[in-house]
Design a protein around this motif. Structure first.
Motif, PDB file in Angstrom:
ATOM      1  N   UNK A 289       0.770  -1.200  -0.440  1.00  0.00           N
ATOM      2  CA  UNK A 289       0.011   0.574  -0.177  1.00  0.00           C
ATOM      3  C   UNK A 289       1.358   0.886  -0.248  1.00  0.00           C
ATOM      4  N   UNK A 290       1.992   1.283  -0.451  1.00  0.00           N
ATOM      5  CA  UNK A 290       3.160   2.139  -0.347  1.00  0.00           C
ATOM      6  C   UNK A 290       3.011   3.708   0.950  1.00  0.00           C
TER       7      UNK A 290
ATOM      8  N   UNK B   9      -9.420   6.071  -1.390  1.00  0.00           N
ATOM      9  CA  UNK B   9     -10.345   5.065  -1.803  1.00  0.00           C
ATOM     10  C   UNK B   9     -11.289   4.437  -1.282  1.00  0.00           C
ATOM     11  N   UNK B  10     -12.735   5.009  -1.042  1.00  0.00           N
ATOM     12  CA  UNK B  10     -13.356   4.204   0.010  1.00  0.00           C
ATOM     13  C   UNK B  10     -13.986   2.431   0.500  1.00  0.00           C
ATOM     14  N   UNK B  11     -13.538   2.143  -0.700  1.00  0.00           N
ATOM     15  CA  UNK B  11     -13.027   0.852  -0.543  1.00  0.00           C
ATOM     16  C   UNK B  11     -12.811  -0.223   0.410  1.00  0.00           C
TER      17      UNK B  11
ATOM     18  N   UNK C 238      -4.941   3.148   8.702  1.00  0.00           N
ATOM     19  CA  UNK C 238      -4.727   4.406   9.709  1.00  0.00           C
ATOM     20  C   UNK C 238      -4.311   5.257   7.800  1.00  0.00           C
ATOM     21  N   UNK C 239      -2.989   4.569   8.385  1.00  0.00           N
ATOM     22  CA  UNK C 239      -2.114   5.378   6.746  1.00  0.00           C
ATOM     23  C   UNK C 239      -2.559   5.245   5.830  1.00  0.00           C
ATOM     24  N   UNK C 240      -2.858   4.493   5.548  1.00  0.00           N
ATOM     25  CA  UNK C 240      -3.792   3.959   4.497  1.00  0.00           C
ATOM     26  C   UNK C 240      -4.690   4.455   3.984  1.00  0.00           C
ATOM     27  N   UNK C 241      -5.411   5.642   5.133  1.00  0.00           N
ATOM     28  CA  UNK C 241      -6.416   6.819   4.226  1.00  0.00           C
ATOM     29  C   UNK C 241      -5.481   7.726   4.240  1.00  0.00           C
TER      30      UNK C 241
ATOM     31  N   UNK D 123     -10.414  12.165   3.815  1.00  0.00           N
ATOM     32  CA  UNK D 123     -10.255  11.569   5.576  1.00  0.00           C
ATOM     33  C   UNK D 123      -9.359  12.297   6.184  1.00  0.00           C
ATOM     34  N   UNK D 124      -9.286  12.330   7.453  1.00  0.00           N
ATOM     35  CA  UNK D 124      -9.200  13.310   7.976  1.00  0.00           C
ATOM     36  C   UNK D 124      -9.087  12.855   9.875  1.00  0.00           C
ATOM     37  N   UNK D 125      -8.012  12.724  10.800  1.00  0.00           N
ATOM     38  CA  UNK D 125      -8.272  12.617  12.317  1.00  0.00           C
ATOM     39  C   UNK D 125      -8.269  14.133  12.836  1.00  0.00           C
TER      40      UNK D 125
END
Length: 292
Positions: free
Chosen positions: A210-211, A239-241, A231-234, A283-285
């Motif tokens: 996932x880089x 990608x909402x999948x 969490x790192x991916x988003x 996306x954000x936290x």
């Protein structure tokens, strides 16, 4: 990066100007030769894993490779900092190797027909381990060898058989690892049936796919490690999948939007990339959790 010389079997460290090298992909067994062992060949030769080192180097020398990377003896696992760095760089190591040698220690040639051949390949431990997923996808060129170090085939030549075993689409093995066209859920599904010895590794072995990069914290458990991975991916993908997973029936505790393991993506192999093409979401936290 440390590399093993295929003639002298001495380990050398390279910070820059890394030479051309082959790289070994295999499944760990008992009594492997460690970085500490390889410093003294008299000690290393007493280990069961020595024959694997010798045969890998012998095979690489046949094709004029002076250097090879083997994870058992090229990583100082006594250093947690080095181990974390290497695990974050593993996908890159396999991608930059000139050839990846996949050693199937429990596969024997001699199958009389394609059905028997496929059944024997399916039973190989190599196709069930978590770390070998990225080792299958990342390399530019890959060759498979049987338990006697005899040629079985190349990844390209066996691409349809490998796709049948792994559920990874055939084009991945034809055009190289152009993974952006596959959704997060699809890639997660490729790891759904794989296992790792340490529970956290089921998340760490997917970082390269996932880089993303993140610290490795052994002891945090599979669910926490896998949540950190998502969490790192988003942070880098809209990608909402990533939310296209199904909880297992025996999962009773409270949970949020994220899956607890790749197994929960087992039925997501056909889920495509999901974007809002008009106004791409982000996306954000924050203090109150995840904002979409």
């Amino acid at each position: 990066m440390r590399l093993l010389h295929t003639e002298t079997l001495q380990v050398t460290e390279f910070d820059t100007n890394i030479p051309i090298y082959a790289i070994l992909s295999h499944t760990w067994q008992e009594d492997e030769v460690t970085f500490q062992d390889i410093q003294n060949h008299d000690v290393a030769k007493c280990k069961a894993g020595w024959s694997k080192i010798e045969n890998a180097c012998k095979y690489a020398r046949q094709y004029k490779f002076d250097w090879i990377w083997i994870d058992t003896c090229c990583i100082d696992k006594s250093s947690s900092a080095e181990l974390s760095e290497v695990l974050n760089s593993m996908y890159q190591y396999y991608g930059e190797g000139r050839v990846c040698i996949a050693y199937l220690s429990d596969f024997e040639k001699g199958s009389r027909n394609i059905t028997e051949f496929l059944d024997r390949m399916k039973s190989c431990r190599w196709f069930k381990r978590g770390w070998t997923l990225q080792e299958l996808i990342a390399p530019r060129y890959m060759v498979f060898l049987d338990k006697d170090w005899q040629h079985v085939g190349t990844r390209f030549g066996l691409r349809r058989v490998i796709s049948e075993i792994t559920s990874i689409p055939v084009p991945v093995f034809e055009t190289g690892p152009l993974l952006d066209i596959y959704s997060t859920a699809q890639k997660m599904s490729w790891a759904a049936s794989r296992e790792t010895k340490r529970p956290e590794d089921i998340a760490y072995c997917l970082m390269g796919l996932f880089g993303v990069n993140m610290p490795t914290i052994y002891g945090e458990g599979e669910a926490k490690a896998f949540m950190r991975l998502q969490q790192e991916i988003i942070k880098y993908s809209d990608d909402r999948s990533i939310f296209a997973w199904v909880a297992s029936h025996d999962y009773h505790r409270d949970r949020g939007l994220f899956a607890s393991s790749p197994l929960e993506f087992a039925s997501s192999g056909e889920v495509g990339v999901s974007y809002d093409l008009g106004d791409k979401s982000s996306f954000s936290f924050g203090n109150n959790g995840l904002r979409i």
